[in-house]
Design a protein around this motif. Structure first.
Motif, PDB file in Angstrom:
ATOM      1  N   THR A 199       0.826  -1.211   0.000  1.00  0.00           N
ATOM      2  CA  THR A 199       0.000   0.000   0.000  1.00  0.00           C
ATOM      3  C   THR A 199       0.860   1.262   0.000  1.00  0.00           C
ATOM      4  O   THR A 199       0.375   2.337  -0.315  1.00  0.00           O
ATOM      5  CB  THR A 199      -0.933   0.030   1.229  1.00  0.00           C
ATOM      6  OG1 THR A 199      -0.135  -0.037   2.408  1.00  0.00           O
ATOM      7  CG2 THR A 199      -1.910  -1.117   1.195  1.00  0.00           C
ATOM      8  N   MET A 200       2.126   1.129   0.324  1.00  0.00           N
ATOM      9  CA  MET A 200       3.053   2.276   0.346  1.00  0.00           C
ATOM     10  C   MET A 200       3.828   2.412  -0.960  1.00  0.00           C
ATOM     11  O   MET A 200       4.759   3.203  -1.046  1.00  0.00           O
ATOM     12  CB  MET A 200       4.037   2.133   1.516  1.00  0.00           C
ATOM     13  CG  MET A 200       3.370   2.176   2.878  1.00  0.00           C
ATOM     14  SD  MET A 200       2.509   3.728   3.189  1.00  0.00           S
ATOM     15  CE  MET A 200       3.890   4.850   3.246  1.00  0.00           C
ATOM     16  N   LEU A 201       3.437   1.663  -1.991  1.00  0.00           N
ATOM     17  CA  LEU A 201       4.181   1.672  -3.246  1.00  0.00           C
ATOM     18  C   LEU A 201       4.306   3.071  -3.841  1.00  0.00           C
ATOM     19  O   LEU A 201       5.390   3.482  -4.243  1.00  0.00           O
ATOM     20  CB  LEU A 201       3.534   0.731  -4.266  1.00  0.00           C
ATOM     21  CG  LEU A 201       4.192   0.712  -5.648  1.00  0.00           C
ATOM     22  CD1 LEU A 201       5.653   0.310  -5.545  1.00  0.00           C
ATOM     23  CD2 LEU A 201       3.452  -0.221  -6.579  1.00  0.00           C
ATOM     24  N   ASP A 202       3.221   3.823  -3.884  1.00  0.00           N
ATOM     25  CA  ASP A 202       3.283   5.171  -4.463  1.00  0.00           C
ATOM     26  C   ASP A 202       4.265   6.048  -3.708  1.00  0.00           C
ATOM     27  O   ASP A 202       5.048   6.785  -4.318  1.00  0.00           O
ATOM     28  CB  ASP A 202       1.899   5.827  -4.478  1.00  0.00           C
ATOM     29  CG  ASP A 202       0.981   5.209  -5.523  1.00  0.00           C
ATOM     30  OD1 ASP A 202       1.492   4.548  -6.452  1.00  0.00           O
ATOM     31  OD2 ASP A 202      -0.238   5.383  -5.413  1.00  0.00           O
ATOM     32  N   ALA A 203       4.256   5.979  -2.394  1.00  0.00           N
ATOM     33  CA  ALA A 203       5.182   6.775  -1.588  1.00  0.00           C
ATOM     34  C   ALA A 203       6.618   6.326  -1.825  1.00  0.00           C
ATOM     35  O   ALA A 203       7.521   7.158  -1.959  1.00  0.00           O
ATOM     36  CB  ALA A 203       4.827   6.675  -0.109  1.00  0.00           C
ATOM     37  N   THR A 204       6.835   5.027  -1.896  1.00  0.00           N
ATOM     38  CA  THR A 204       8.179   4.501  -2.140  1.00  0.00           C
ATOM     39  C   THR A 204       8.703   4.989  -3.482  1.00  0.00           C
ATOM     40  O   THR A 204       9.842   5.438  -3.592  1.00  0.00           O
ATOM     41  CB  THR A 204       8.174   2.954  -2.113  1.00  0.00           C
ATOM     42  OG1 THR A 204       7.752   2.522  -0.829  1.00  0.00           O
ATOM     43  CG2 THR A 204       9.547   2.388  -2.424  1.00  0.00           C
ATOM     44  N   LEU A 205       7.858   4.927  -4.510  1.00  0.00           N
ATOM     45  CA  LEU A 205       8.285   5.357  -5.837  1.00  0.00           C
ATOM     46  C   LEU A 205       8.502   6.859  -5.915  1.00  0.00           C
ATOM     47  O   LEU A 205       9.531   7.321  -6.384  1.00  0.00           O
ATOM     48  CB  LEU A 205       7.257   4.944  -6.891  1.00  0.00           C
ATOM     49  CG  LEU A 205       7.353   3.521  -7.407  1.00  0.00           C
ATOM     50  CD1 LEU A 205       6.263   3.256  -8.429  1.00  0.00           C
ATOM     51  CD2 LEU A 205       8.702   3.230  -7.995  1.00  0.00           C
ATOM     52  N   LYS A 206       7.528   7.642  -5.473  1.00  0.00           N
ATOM     53  CA  LYS A 206       7.579   9.094  -5.646  1.00  0.00           C
ATOM     54  C   LYS A 206       8.524   9.776  -4.652  1.00  0.00           C
ATOM     55  O   LYS A 206       9.297  10.639  -5.027  1.00  0.00           O
ATOM     56  CB  LYS A 206       6.176   9.708  -5.539  1.00  0.00           C
ATOM     57  CG  LYS A 206       5.226   9.226  -6.622  1.00  0.00           C
ATOM     58  CD  LYS A 206       5.713   9.628  -8.000  1.00  0.00           C
ATOM     59  CE  LYS A 206       4.813   9.089  -9.097  1.00  0.00           C
ATOM     60  NZ  LYS A 206       5.309   9.391 -10.434  1.00  0.00           N
ATOM     61  N   ASP A 207       8.443   9.387  -3.383  1.00  0.00           N
ATOM     62  CA  ASP A 207       9.243  10.046  -2.358  1.00  0.00           C
ATOM     63  C   ASP A 207      10.638   9.450  -2.218  1.00  0.00           C
ATOM     64  O   ASP A 207      11.519  10.069  -1.639  1.00  0.00           O
ATOM     65  CB  ASP A 207       8.533   9.979  -0.997  1.00  0.00           C
ATOM     66  CG  ASP A 207       7.191  10.699  -1.009  1.00  0.00           C
ATOM     67  OD1 ASP A 207       7.013  11.623  -1.822  1.00  0.00           O
ATOM     68  OD2 ASP A 207       6.320  10.327  -0.206  1.00  0.00           O
ATOM     69  N   GLY A 208      10.820   8.256  -2.733  1.00  0.00           N
ATOM     70  CA  GLY A 208      12.113   7.593  -2.617  1.00  0.00           C
ATOM     71  C   GLY A 208      12.830   7.481  -3.943  1.00  0.00           C
ATOM     72  O   GLY A 208      13.706   8.278  -4.271  1.00  0.00           O
TER      73      GLY A 208
END
Length: 74
Positions: free
Chosen positions: A47-56
């Motif tokens: 569920t944190m995939l978008d954050a991992t991709l965009k913020d990381g």
């Protein structure tokens, strides 16, 4: 070194962090400023995939590789 090789080098540096949590990332292609990757393992359904991709991943690639504008998972 061309852009694609630079992108792969940065992704290779990031992989251990994702693998530590049971996931992985694979470079697919670079086109029109967009890096396309495929997520594997725990990352694929996270569920944190978008954050991992965009913020990381995206932030690091934009900072380290001129010409990268965005990262998208396929």
């Amino acid at each position: 070194m061309n852009l694609e090789e630079e992108i792969k080098k940065v992704i290779h540096k990031l992989r251990p962090y994702l693998q530590r949590d049971g996931g992985d990332i694979e470079f697919i292609k670079f086109e029109d400023g967009i890096v396309y990757v495929q997520m594997h393992g725990a990352c694929a359904g996270c569920t944190m995939l978008d954050a991992t991709l965009k913020d990381g991943v995206e932030q690091i690639l934009i900072e380290e590789v001129p010409g990268v504008l965005e990262v998208q998972a396929i």
